[in-house]
Enzyme design. Structure first.
Site, PDB file in Angstrom:
ATOM      1  N   GLN A   1       0.846  -1.185   0.000  1.00 45.09           N
ATOM      2  CA  GLN A   1       0.000   0.000   0.000  1.00 45.09           C
ATOM      3  C   GLN A   1       0.883   1.236   0.000  1.00 45.09           C
ATOM      4  OE1 GLN A   1      -2.557  -1.002   3.404  1.00 45.09           O
ATOM      5  NE2 GLN A   1      -4.293  -1.130   2.017  1.00 45.09           N
TER       6      GLN A   1
ATOM      7  N   THR B   1       1.224  -3.338   7.341  1.00 43.89           N
ATOM      8  CA  THR B   1       1.469  -4.772   7.250  1.00 43.89           C
ATOM      9  C   THR B   1       0.623  -5.398   6.142  1.00 43.89           C
ATOM     10  OG1 THR B   1       1.970  -4.743   9.612  1.00 43.89           O
ATOM     11  CG2 THR B   1       1.590  -6.888   8.670  1.00 43.89           C
ATOM     12  N   HIS B   2      -0.012  -4.571   5.324  1.00 44.28           N
ATOM     13  CA  HIS B   2      -1.012  -5.049   4.374  1.00 44.28           C
ATOM     14  C   HIS B   2      -0.418  -5.451   3.026  1.00 44.28           C
ATOM     15  CE1 HIS B   2      -3.800  -2.317   6.899  1.00 44.28           C
ATOM     16  NE2 HIS B   2      -3.630  -3.498   7.458  1.00 44.28           N
ATOM     17  N   TRP B   3       0.300  -6.561   3.032  1.00 44.16           N
ATOM     18  CA  TRP B   3       0.761  -7.146   1.781  1.00 44.16           C
ATOM     19  C   TRP B   3      -0.368  -7.967   1.146  1.00 44.16           C
ATOM     20  CZ3 TRP B   3       5.247  -5.870  -0.463  1.00 44.16           C
ATOM     21  CH2 TRP B   3       6.257  -5.346   0.327  1.00 44.16           C
TER      22      TRP B   3
END
Length: 593
Positions: free
Chosen positions: A349, A519-521
């Protein structure tokens, strides 16, 4: 050869976070025997969320109590193919979790639905702007599923999590002018009303309206009232303690697998959870067209084989790609030829932040908060505004999310403040109770030379190759983020601060692993309608090994601006429904390749 072979089970689940818990509940309800394997320790609200120890930043957020031990296994990173990748040795840009509940135990509670156009993103941009509008190296693709198909599952998840919010439109009728006018039609309202707006978020809401935007209270998986979900699991109302992201909730107020699913799952006699079970690979039969189970290391270090008729890969985000690569499921992606699928379409992101500083006495009290609480605008995320003259694909919601400023990490200071000393202390004293901030939580598109594979050099504590990230920022995403940040500066000025500090990406910036970002992979085992560009089909079933299914944000074929939990959990219910209603009746590929 394994040291031990266990009794065969119907289903083995690898990883026990949100999506693993959902699959376990759905498949035990179907009468199947289910074994869930979690590499980390057993965790629950007690003792991991016990008051007052859970509200201690030092062990939880600074010493990473609930997160992955990078000494046992990590990742390597490089910016482009041909570079030498180096290990991620200290948690920084993102926080990989470990333990029962996974990221669902320590997430913030931001709970979003995807926009319908997002699910047909390539088709949308080609129809509106022509095929040449999409950069040649951008590999975005449609998801192979529609919003209408997923809507019942979005609704079910919101009721399962006790989500607080206010719908704008239900069954085609506007029911709440204070809701998000850009969200898609819904079959029902949220189960709980919105949380109360924090003072800083109230200032943001007023300023956003002043400049012509459409602010609304965020959907939050932090309960605004006492609640009992459809499984009989109970929640208490949020107390705005400020300890959500990175912490287990002591008050049973933040939705988590421990609070919202596990109490019901414990009653299922055909379910078994085994923590401290590190899965090494999915085992395949001689023709490599069927999984026979998984091999894992137990807490004593012994190798165990668990036979199973169905394997569910529900590890966190990118780890499903590693599991597939280690197991030989699917063809690894090759960025040179553009062929292969496992590791393809990795997304992150694109974040930017605006901080506002006021004169002492404003008393915004940012130490009060909740992880999903806040006020957002979707004006630059929705698909109505014209991106043609702006020359970018993607968008960004923006939100003022007072989640609780911490005494170590949550110390903002104005631009130009020294990093230490008397003037730094004075700035901290003046700012801590007198600031506000909001984020532009932007999309990150997928590209031909951004991908995952196995590192040829570095291995984990178990002798297996680390997962290698090849990732860097691209001009399209920076252009989008800077545009939205520029527009949101109008809101910042309307909030009348003494000074403003902006943190955003610049053209030419390289991805920096040191400061925390998100942490939004997503991606690596992308879903889709074409096996040439996807790892799993629309039901999240492997094209190559049909008794293997993958769930979690790793199946996203493109990055979202929203937090991924709402989409990942809805897709898990969608996949479970297909297994129950189609696959179990006739085990087979559910979509013709």
């Amino acid at each position: 050869m394994a040291d031990t072979t266990m009794k065969p089970t119907d289903v083995v689940i690898v990883g026990f976070g949100w999506t693993g818990a959902i699959m376990a509940k759905e498949l035990t309800e179907a009468g199947l025997a289910v074994v869930a394997l979690e590499r980390g320790a057993y965790r629950d609200t007690y003792p991991d969320g016990a008051y007052p120890k859970t509200m201690d930043e030092l062990p939880n957020l600074q010493r990473w109590k609930l997160f992955q031990n990078l000494n046992q296994g990590s990742f390597t990173f490089r910016h482009r193919p041909g570079d030498t990748a180096l290990p991620y040795r200290q948690i920084g840009a993102f926080k990989p979790g470990a333990g029962v509940g996974g990221a669902g135990l320590h997430w913030s509670g931001q709970h979003w639905r995807v926009l319908p156009e997002e699910l047909r993103i390539r088709s949308y941009y080609e129809e509106r702007y022509g095929k040449n509008f999409i950069p040649a190296d951008m590999t975005i693709q449609d998801w192979g599923i529609t919003y209408e198909e997923l809507e019942p599952h979005f609704d079910f998840v919101e009721k399962m999590m006790g989500t607080s919010g206010g719908a704008y439109r239900v069954k085609g009728k506007v029911v709440n002018l204070q809701g998000n006018p850009f969200e898609a039609d819904r079959s029902d309202d949220y189960p709980l009303p919105p949380q109360k707006d924090h003072y800083a978020a109230t200032l943001f809401k007023a300023a956003a309206r002043e400049v012509g935007l459409h602010p609304f209270s965020e959907p939050s998986a932090n309960a605004s009232q006492p609640y009992t979900n459809q499984y009989g699991c109970q929640m208490g109302p949020c107390t705005f303690c400020g300890y959500c992201s990175g912490y287990a909730c002591y008050n049973y107020s933040k939705a988590s697998p421990q609070v919202n699913i596990m109490p019901a799952l414990r009653r299922e006699k055909n379910f078994e959870l085994r923590p401290d079970s590190h899965v090494l690979r999915i085992e395949l039969d001689s023709d490599r067209k069927r999984a026979t189970g998984v091999t894992y290391l137990d807490a004593s270090g012994k190798t165990v084989f668990q036979p199973a008729s169905i394997v569910i890969a529900s590890t966190f985000a990118y780890n499903n790609a590693r599991l597939f690569l280690l197991s030989g499921i699917g063809k690894p992606y090759d960025p040179v030829t553009g062929t292969g699928v496992v590791g393809r379409n990795l997304a992150y992101q694109t974040m930017a932040t605006i901080q506002l500083f006021y004169e002492p006495g404003k008393n915004t009290n940012m130490f009060i908060g909740a992880g999903g609480n806040g006020v957002a605008v979707d004006d630059y995320n929705e698909f109505g505004y014209d991106r043609g003259p702006l020359q970018f694909v993607g968008g960004s919601p923006a939100w003022c999310n007072p989640a609780g400023a911490k005494p170590i990490s949550g110390i903002p200071v104005p631009e130009g403040t020294p990093a230490w000393g008397r003037k730094w202390k004075a700035a901290v004293r003046d700012s801590f109770l007198n600031y506000a901030s909001f984020d532009m939580h932007g999309t990150n598109m997928v590209y031909r030379d951004v991908y995952l594979d196995l590192d040829p050099t570095y291995k984990d504590a178990y002798g297996q190759p680390l997962l290698r990230f090849t990732f860097d920022w691209k001009d399209n995403d920076i252009r989008m983020s800077r545009y939205v940040t520029g527009r949101m500066m109008e809101v910042a000025r309307a909030m009348n601060p003494k000074s403003i500090k902006v943190t955003q990406r610049n053209f030419g910036d390289a991805f920096d692993l040191r400061p925390y970002q998100t942490t939004h992979w997503a991606g690596g085992v992308a879903m889709g309608a074409d096996p040439a560009t996807s790892v799993v089909n629309r039901y999240l079933q492997s094209w190559d090994v049909p008794n293997v299914f993958a769930v979690g944000s790793g199946v996203f074929p493109v990055g979202l601006g929203y937090n991924p939990t709402g989409m990942a959990t809805a897709l898990a219910y969608w996949s479970a429904k297909a297994i129950r209603e189609q696959y179990l009746k006739q085990p087979r590929p559910l979509v013709d390749a």
